[in-house]
Design a protein around this motif. Structure first.
Motif, mmCIF file in Angstrom:
data_model
loop_
_atom_site.group_PDB
_atom_site.id
_atom_site.type_symbol
_atom_site.label_atom_id
_atom_site.label_comp_id
_atom_site.label_asym_id
_atom_site.label_seq_id
_atom_site.Cartn_x
_atom_site.Cartn_y
_atom_site.Cartn_z
ATOM 1 N N GLY A 9 0.747 -1.327 -0.157
ATOM 2 C CA GLY A 9 -0.132 0.111 -0.172
ATOM 3 C C GLY A 9 0.832 1.199 -0.011
ATOM 4 O O GLY A 9 2.099 1.219 -0.327
ATOM 5 N N LEU A 10 0.293 2.425 0.295
ATOM 6 C CA LEU A 10 0.770 3.630 0.153
ATOM 7 C C LEU A 10 1.072 3.984 1.784
ATOM 8 O O LEU A 10 -0.149 3.967 2.405
ATOM 9 C CB LEU A 10 0.058 4.676 -0.615
ATOM 10 N N VAL A 11 2.055 4.691 1.992
ATOM 11 C CA VAL A 11 2.409 5.052 3.681
ATOM 12 C C VAL A 11 3.309 6.249 3.584
ATOM 13 O O VAL A 11 3.933 6.131 2.584
ATOM 14 C CB VAL A 11 3.160 3.919 4.430
ATOM 15 N N GLN A 12 3.143 7.104 4.495
ATOM 16 C CA GLN A 12 4.081 8.274 4.588
ATOM 17 C C GLN A 12 5.544 7.787 5.202
ATOM 18 O O GLN A 12 5.502 6.790 5.976
ATOM 19 C CB GLN A 12 3.609 9.275 5.537
ATOM 20 N N ALA A 13 6.603 8.413 4.771
ATOM 21 C CA ALA A 13 7.799 8.208 5.356
ATOM 22 C C ALA A 13 7.602 8.141 6.866
ATOM 23 O O ALA A 13 7.276 8.700 7.549
ATOM 24 C CB ALA A 13 8.869 8.986 5.040
ATOM 25 N N GLY A 14 8.369 7.033 7.620
ATOM 26 C CA GLY A 14 8.414 6.895 9.131
ATOM 27 C C GLY A 14 7.096 5.766 9.447
ATOM 28 O O GLY A 14 7.113 5.344 10.458
ATOM 29 N N GLY A 15 6.295 5.416 8.398
ATOM 30 C CA GLY A 15 5.225 4.653 8.765
ATOM 31 C C GLY A 15 5.494 3.211 8.686
ATOM 32 O O GLY A 15 6.884 2.733 8.602
ATOM 33 N N SER A 16 4.519 2.283 8.906
ATOM 34 C CA SER A 16 4.681 0.912 8.957
ATOM 35 C C SER A 16 3.763 0.234 8.172
ATOM 36 O O SER A 16 2.719 0.467 7.622
ATOM 37 C CB SER A 16 4.535 0.358 10.121
ATOM 38 N N SER A 83 9.444 2.246 10.017
ATOM 39 C CA SER A 83 10.442 3.292 9.812
ATOM 40 C C SER A 83 10.794 3.444 8.147
ATOM 41 O O SER A 83 11.860 3.398 7.828
ATOM 42 C CB SER A 83 11.624 3.076 10.617
ATOM 43 N N LEU A 84 9.652 3.189 7.604
ATOM 44 C CA LEU A 84 9.809 3.236 5.959
ATOM 45 C C LEU A 84 10.370 4.278 5.710
ATOM 46 O O LEU A 84 10.075 5.720 5.940
ATOM 47 C CB LEU A 84 8.303 2.880 5.542
ATOM 48 N N LYS A 85 10.910 4.343 4.520
ATOM 49 C CA LYS A 85 11.567 5.501 3.895
ATOM 50 C C LYS A 85 11.281 5.237 2.123
ATOM 51 O O LYS A 85 10.708 4.361 1.870
ATOM 52 C CB LYS A 85 13.289 5.236 3.593
ATOM 53 N N PRO A 86 11.288 6.468 1.661
ATOM 54 C CA PRO A 86 11.011 6.503 0.211
ATOM 55 C C PRO A 86 11.847 5.453 -0.665
ATOM 56 O O PRO A 86 11.185 5.079 -1.735
ATOM 57 C CB PRO A 86 11.406 7.903 -0.168
ATOM 58 N N TRP A 113 7.565 -17.869 -7.053
ATOM 59 C CA TRP A 113 7.384 -16.410 -6.742
ATOM 60 C C TRP A 113 5.830 -16.130 -6.689
ATOM 61 O O TRP A 113 4.936 -16.688 -7.517
ATOM 62 C CB TRP A 113 7.992 -15.573 -7.779
ATOM 63 N N GLY A 114 5.715 -15.316 -5.786
ATOM 64 C CA GLY A 114 4.387 -14.694 -5.607
ATOM 65 C C GLY A 114 4.046 -13.668 -6.839
ATOM 66 O O GLY A 114 5.146 -13.282 -7.566
ATOM 67 N N LYS A 115 2.795 -13.026 -6.786
ATOM 68 C CA LYS A 115 2.662 -12.022 -7.993
ATOM 69 C C LYS A 115 3.147 -10.607 -7.592
ATOM 70 O O LYS A 115 3.302 -9.696 -8.604
ATOM 71 C CB LYS A 115 1.127 -12.003 -8.365
ATOM 72 N N GLY A 116 3.699 -10.530 -6.348
ATOM 73 C CA GLY A 116 4.176 -9.088 -6.227
ATOM 74 C C GLY A 116 2.954 -8.268 -5.576
ATOM 75 O O GLY A 116 1.947 -8.132 -5.853
ATOM 76 N N THR A 117 3.503 -7.319 -4.513
ATOM 77 C CA THR A 117 2.530 -6.490 -3.993
ATOM 78 C C THR A 117 3.261 -4.996 -3.814
ATOM 79 O O THR A 117 4.550 -4.964 -3.561
ATOM 80 C CB THR A 117 2.078 -6.802 -2.593
ATOM 81 N N GLN A 118 2.756 -4.003 -4.341
ATOM 82 C CA GLN A 118 3.306 -2.522 -4.406
ATOM 83 C C GLN A 118 3.548 -2.034 -3.148
ATOM 84 O O GLN A 118 2.500 -2.166 -2.176
ATOM 85 C CB GLN A 118 2.703 -1.767 -5.416
ATOM 86 N N VAL A 119 4.623 -1.689 -2.778
ATOM 87 C CA VAL A 119 4.737 -0.714 -1.480
ATOM 88 C C VAL A 119 5.355 0.601 -1.791
ATOM 89 O O VAL A 119 6.308 0.715 -2.677
ATOM 90 C CB VAL A 119 5.721 -1.211 -0.594
ATOM 91 N N THR A 120 4.661 1.801 -1.723
ATOM 92 C CA THR A 120 4.824 3.249 -2.111
ATOM 93 C C THR A 120 4.952 3.578 -0.564
ATOM 94 O O THR A 120 4.065 4.157 0.171
ATOM 95 C CB THR A 120 3.930 3.893 -2.766
ATOM 96 N N VAL A 121 6.238 4.558 -0.373
ATOM 97 C CA VAL A 121 6.536 5.343 0.548
ATOM 98 C C VAL A 121 6.673 6.772 0.120
ATOM 99 O O VAL A 121 7.693 6.906 -0.593
ATOM 100 C CB VAL A 121 7.906 4.837 1.348
ATOM 101 N N SER A 122 5.875 7.682 0.735
ATOM 102 C CA SER A 122 5.785 9.080 0.105
ATOM 103 C C SER A 122 6.698 9.633 1.395
ATOM 104 O O SER A 122 6.781 9.376 2.393
ATOM 105 C CB SER A 122 4.448 9.683 0.106
#
Length: 123
Positions: A9-16, A83-86, A113-122
């Motif tokens: 999913g989409l999360v802000q920097a510093g999130g989990s 502590s996610l980073k961009p 392999w799995g199909k992949g899941t998008q991780v976006t860190v803003s």
């Protein structure tokens, strides 16, 4: 063997975020379950993996921030990302190397392999 990943999913920097990946099919046990990630134009890189016995391995830039864990009874691997980073932005893939079909069988290479899941860190 099939792998189904979820939790991106989409999360802000510093999130989990917490990723999950469950293996299905005729499986008695799984050798190594891992998480990889890939960004456009780059090779897929190992993020973390875990043996059936719980020995874990991490790429240097996620150490102290990400935790891989497994529930062997559920054939599921998790990746807790704090502590996610961009620069963590990528498609994350789960992977299984070998399985046993029953308690008396040898390890069988599956390299799935799995199909992949998008991780976006803003930022």
């Amino acid at each position: 063997v099939q792998l189904q990943a979820s939790g991106g999913g989409l999360v802000q920097a510093g999130g989990s975020l917490r990723l999950s990946c469950t293996a299905s099919g005729t499986i008695f046990s799984i050798n190594v379950m891992g998480w990889y990630r890939q960004t456009p134009g780059k090779y897929r890189e190992l993020v973390a993996d875990s043996t059936e016995g719980g020995i874990t391995n991490y790429v240097d830039d996620v150490k102290g921030r990400f935790t891989i864990s497994r529930d062997n009874a559920k054939n599921t691997v998790y990746l807790q990302m704090n502590s996610l980073k961009p620069e963590d932005t990528a498609v994350y893939y789960c992977h299984v190397d070998k399985i046993r079909l029953n308690g008396g069988s040898l390890w069988r290479d599956v390299d799935t392999w799995g199909k992949g899941t998008q991780v976006t860190v803003s930022s």
